[in-house]
Enzyme design. Structure first.
Site, PDB file in Angstrom:
ATOM      1  N   GLY A 216      36.976  35.749  37.757  1.00  0.00           N
ATOM      2  CA  GLY A 216      36.130  34.604  37.429  1.00  0.00           C
ATOM      3  C   GLY A 216      36.205  33.538  38.483  1.00  0.00           C
ATOM      4  O   GLY A 216      35.825  32.394  38.277  1.00  0.00           O
ATOM      5  N   CYS A 217      36.695  33.915  39.660  1.00  0.00           N
ATOM      6  CA  CYS A 217      36.784  32.995  40.782  1.00  0.00           C
ATOM      7  C   CYS A 217      35.563  33.260  41.645  1.00  0.00           C
ATOM      8  O   CYS A 217      35.521  34.239  42.370  1.00  0.00           O
ATOM      9  CB  CYS A 217      38.065  33.302  41.550  1.00  0.00           C
ATOM     10  SG  CYS A 217      38.648  31.946  42.514  1.00  0.00           S
TER      11      CYS A 217
END
Lengths: 110, 99, 121
Positions: free
Chosen positions: A108-109
């Protein structure tokens, strides 16, 4: 790529993340921090240890937004904000601190 | 003959096709998602019960444990580990995988 | 930031036989950064993804089940499970690793109609 720690070679990927989580030790963390130009103090260790605990519990390196919120919940609002965390880890708390903690790149980066 | 099924009985008809074709006295080994067929309460358990009358039925234990289903194994089914899997293949002259 | 859209991730596969379950989970976590209205549905063999008691040591596969418990941190808290699928597999909501809302297939079908985007795994 590889990192030399105490005469032993530790495997990393091209971005400097450990290839194998089990290679991590405090000395390995210090060696990664040196590459990242970070002088580890107790506040850095607090975040690194928090990340390792989070990973142990959820098998995931949290995105920065999630990390900030979770740290605030556990260590208080003066630490659970991005300004504090970016001061400790200028190139991104999730990315840099996860790397030092021996975790994979955060999910989720983006 | 050893029959091997690796698909969930509620996703594919591999188990059904296998049980319909398998001759009495053979062996059936459930692996991967095939292990769900041998868990209590699964609607495929009836198909498996009829298989148990004619075949020796085995389940690969590591695959059952991975799916959190070790406690739900139905009676009469035998557990094997990877070594047991190899033994079963060696004991039978032919082997059919119902992919 | 545009208008918030309703995203539904539909999971219909067992956890380890294929890569779908893990891929879905990763996409959900990555997409959570976009602050949309996200829900996850577990139907058919997908309900097995949440069956607790997973132990993958012997098959040497990563156990990603603990990550479902992190979904709440990512503000993904609408988890729907198909009642008929649980029933057909001898499972109840108590066998699952996270709190969920159990809905009938018809209720899920209705929810699908309300979505802007459906992603199928």
């Amino acid at each position: 790529m590889a990192l030399e720690v105490g005469g032993k070679s530790v495997e990393t990927d091209e971005e400097g993340y450990l290839t194998s989580l089990s290679d991590w030790s405090e000395d390995v963390a210090k060696a990664i921090a040196k590459v990242e130009n970070i002088d580890m103090n107790e506040n850095h260790w607090e975040v690194v240890n928090f990340l390792r605990d989070y990973y142990n519990e959820f098998q995931i390196a949290p995105a920065v937004r999630v990390l900030t919120k979770a740290i605030g919940k556990k260590l208080g609002p003066e630490k659970g904000n991005s300004q504090y965390l970016y001061e400790l880890f200028p190139y991104g708390p999730a990315k840099q601190a996860c790397k030092i903690a021996g975790l994979p790149k955060p999910t989720g980066c983006v | 003959m050893l029959h091997i099924v690796n698909k969930s009985p509620l996703d594919r008809n591999s188990l059904e096709a296998c049980v319909a074709a398998a001759q009495a006295g053979g062996a059936l080994l459930l692996i991967e998602d095939g292990v769900y067929a041998a868990t209590r309460g699964n609607t495929a358990a009836t198909a498996l019960k009829s298989a148990l009358d004619r075949l020796t039925v085995y389940v690969l234990a590591p695959d059952l444990a991975a799916r959190g289903m070790s406690d739900a194994l139905i009676e009469g089914v035998r557990l094997v580990d990877y070594g047991g899997f190899v033994d079963l293949v060696a004991e039978h002259s032919t082997c059919q995988s119902w992919l | 930031m545009g208008e918030v859209k309703k995203f539904m991730y539909v999971n219909r596969k067992a956890p380890f036989g294929t890569i779908y379950a893990l891929e879905s989970l990763e996409v959900v976590l990555i997409a959570a950064a976009f602050d949309q209205d996200v829900s996850m549905v577990f139907m058919d063999d997908g309900v097995y993804q949440l069956k607790k008691g997973v132990d993958t040591k012997a098959i040497e596969v990563k156990n990603f089940q603990p990550t479902y418990r992190a979904l709440d941190d990512y503000d993904v808290n609408k988890l729907y499970v198909e009642a008929e699928a649980l029933e057909a597999r001898g499972l109840t909501a108590g066998d699952l690793c996270v709190p969920v809302e159990v809905l009938t297939r018809a209720q899920i079908g209705k929810l699908m109609e309300e979505q802007d985007i459906l992603l199928s795994f």
